[in-house]
Every structure is written in C-alpha cells, then in structure tokens.
Design a protein around this motif. Sequence first.
Motif, PDB file in Angstrom:
ATOM      1  N   TRP A 161       0.869  -1.183   0.000  1.00 53.88           N
ATOM      2  CA  TRP A 161       0.000   0.000   0.000  1.00 53.88           C
ATOM      3  C   TRP A 161       0.902   1.228   0.000  1.00 53.88           C
ATOM      4  O   TRP A 161       1.623   1.455   0.969  1.00 53.88           O
ATOM      5  N   PHE A 162       0.867   1.979  -1.087  1.00 54.09           N
ATOM      6  CA  PHE A 162       1.778   3.115  -1.219  1.00 54.09           C
ATOM      7  C   PHE A 162       1.260   4.051  -2.298  1.00 54.09           C
ATOM      8  O   PHE A 162       0.449   3.655  -3.145  1.00 54.09           O
ATOM      9  N   ASN A 163       1.721   5.273  -2.263  1.00 52.96           N
ATOM     10  CA  ASN A 163       1.321   6.249  -3.269  1.00 52.96           C
ATOM     11  C   ASN A 163       2.160   6.073  -4.530  1.00 52.96           C
ATOM     12  O   ASN A 163       3.366   5.794  -4.446  1.00 52.96           O
ATOM     13  N   PRO A 164       1.556   6.206  -5.704  1.00 52.45           N
ATOM     14  CA  PRO A 164       2.327   6.109  -6.948  1.00 52.45           C
ATOM     15  C   PRO A 164       3.525   7.054  -6.923  1.00 52.45           C
ATOM     16  O   PRO A 164       3.425   8.204  -6.506  1.00 52.45           O
ATOM     17  N   GLY A 165       4.677   6.544  -7.344  1.00 54.08           N
ATOM     18  CA  GLY A 165       5.905   7.338  -7.354  1.00 54.08           C
ATOM     19  C   GLY A 165       6.749   7.161  -6.113  1.00 54.08           C
ATOM     20  O   GLY A 165       7.940   7.505  -6.109  1.00 54.08           O
ATOM     21  N   ASP A 166       6.146   6.637  -5.028  1.00 52.25           N
ATOM     22  CA  ASP A 166       6.886   6.379  -3.792  1.00 52.25           C
ATOM     23  C   ASP A 166       7.425   4.951  -3.792  1.00 52.25           C
ATOM     24  O   ASP A 166       6.990   4.116  -4.590  1.00 52.25           O
ATOM     25  N   PRO A 167       8.382   4.651  -2.897  1.00 52.41           N
ATOM     26  CA  PRO A 167       8.815   3.251  -2.757  1.00 52.41           C
ATOM     27  C   PRO A 167       7.639   2.363  -2.378  1.00 52.41           C
ATOM     28  O   PRO A 167       6.679   2.807  -1.743  1.00 52.41           O
ATOM     29  N   ILE A 168       7.719   1.085  -2.751  1.00 55.67           N
ATOM     30  CA  ILE A 168       6.692   0.124  -2.351  1.00 55.67           C
ATOM     31  C   ILE A 168       6.744  -0.038  -0.839  1.00 55.67           C
ATOM     32  O   ILE A 168       7.809  -0.288  -0.260  1.00 55.67           O
ATOM     33  N   LEU A 169       5.611   0.116  -0.170  1.00 57.39           N
ATOM     34  CA  LEU A 169       5.525  -0.059   1.273  1.00 57.39           C
ATOM     35  C   LEU A 169       4.663  -1.283   1.576  1.00 57.39           C
ATOM     36  O   LEU A 169       3.648  -1.513   0.924  1.00 57.39           O
ATOM     37  N   TRP A 170       5.082  -2.043   2.593  1.00 55.16           N
ATOM     38  CA  TRP A 170       4.398  -3.281   2.966  1.00 55.16           C
ATOM     39  C   TRP A 170       3.899  -3.169   4.397  1.00 55.16           C
ATOM     40  O   TRP A 170       4.620  -2.716   5.277  1.00 55.16           O
TER      41      TRP A 170
END
Length: 237
Positions: A50-59
Amino acid sequence: MISLHWLDSNTLWFPDPSQALDEPDGLLAAGGDLSPERILAAYHKGIFPWFNPGDPILWWSPNPRTVVFPAQLHISKSLRKTLRKGNYRVSFDCCFETVMRACAAPRPYADGTWISEDIIAGYCALHQRGYAHSIEVWHEDELVGGLYGIALGRVFFGESMFSRADNASKVGFAHLVRQLRAWDFQLIDCQVANDHLFSLGAVEIPRDEFQQMLINFTQEPAVYSLPWSTLAIERWE
C-alpha cells in the motif's frame, strides 16, 4: 528500537509481522517488487502492499486487523430488500482488470489512488494464475459496482471495491460471502477498518490471532474446482 526493513530484490524474504511499526500502524517494510511470487509470499504472512504512486513500495501488517467471518455477514433490511429485488446481476471473474481500474478511478471523497499501474499489472498476473478474483455487479449491461481480492486456501483477502449505484458494492460483497461460505472459507481479510465494512459485519482482531488463522487456513485445499467465471449466480431469497 524497531526500524523499517528494506527488502532485498533478490529474495522473497519478509520480516515477521510482529516487527511492524506502531506509528504508522503496521508499516513493516519497503522496497522489493510487485511480482506475483512476492505478493503471494506477502499474503501468506498477512502482509500487503500500500503506497502512493511514485513512492517506494511499502508493505503493511496492521494491528488490529479488520476481518469478516463469513458466517457473521450482516445484511441490513435495506440491503436485503435490494438483493431480493434482483435489479442487479452479479458475475465472477468476468472483467478483472476493468474492476481494478474502476476501483482506481477518482472518487469525490478521496484524493488520488494507491492502485497504480504497477499494482494493476501485479494483480492481473495473479488473476491469470488463478489467485486473484473479481466480482462484478451489473445493472442491465452497465458495470455499476464490484470488488477484487486474492484467494489462498480458505482465506479471501479483499483489496478494494467500488460503487456507481446504490448498494452495488454491498450486493457484490454479499454474493461473494455467500459463495465463500458454501466453499467453507473461514476468513475474509479487509485489512483496515472503515464504517462501510463495519456495516457488513466486519470486526477487529489482534494481529497474532489473524496470523494464526492464516497458518491454519491458507494451506487448506480449496473445495472448488470449477473456474469462478462459470459460477451460476442464484437469486437471493
């Protein structure tokens, strides 16, 4: 002090969910990719991206966890009336990517979307492998609601839903739960709480209880063998 874990792109390893941060609640790791193999490895441990487009992938692995027990689905009088009217037609796995893109579309009460093109590509790959599924709600020939998620063993991990008509997403969810109950699914993961889910019977449980249920039920064999797209959707009585 517990710190954020950065994933190695060469392995599918995830830290134990108990190491997730308290603030923001459930943030566990960053990095990696959205390959089908990594997403499945994450879901088996109760972890989701779950993350905002353009940001690192967050888990994430929040505590408590919001779930629905299929036998405890709450159907309000108004929803039951809508179901019995039969004005909506429901299908399964008819247009998975279309449902995802509808869930990603702008909404008047939210800014932006977390369902990026990378997310769509990763979950469509899982759909092609038979893990990810969509539920579509139609009024005549118009798609007016739906939801999608991942099925592992006897656990369904709900991801997102959308509605363009009164109660459309709730109709889809009710039909999904009825089918999952017939297949002896034990749990529906809803990830994080909101009033919409609580109105359908969602409850919050401790993360360690949720993790134990995943151990118990994600390895259980599914009791269905037919493709979801061939399901005959019965009228609601």
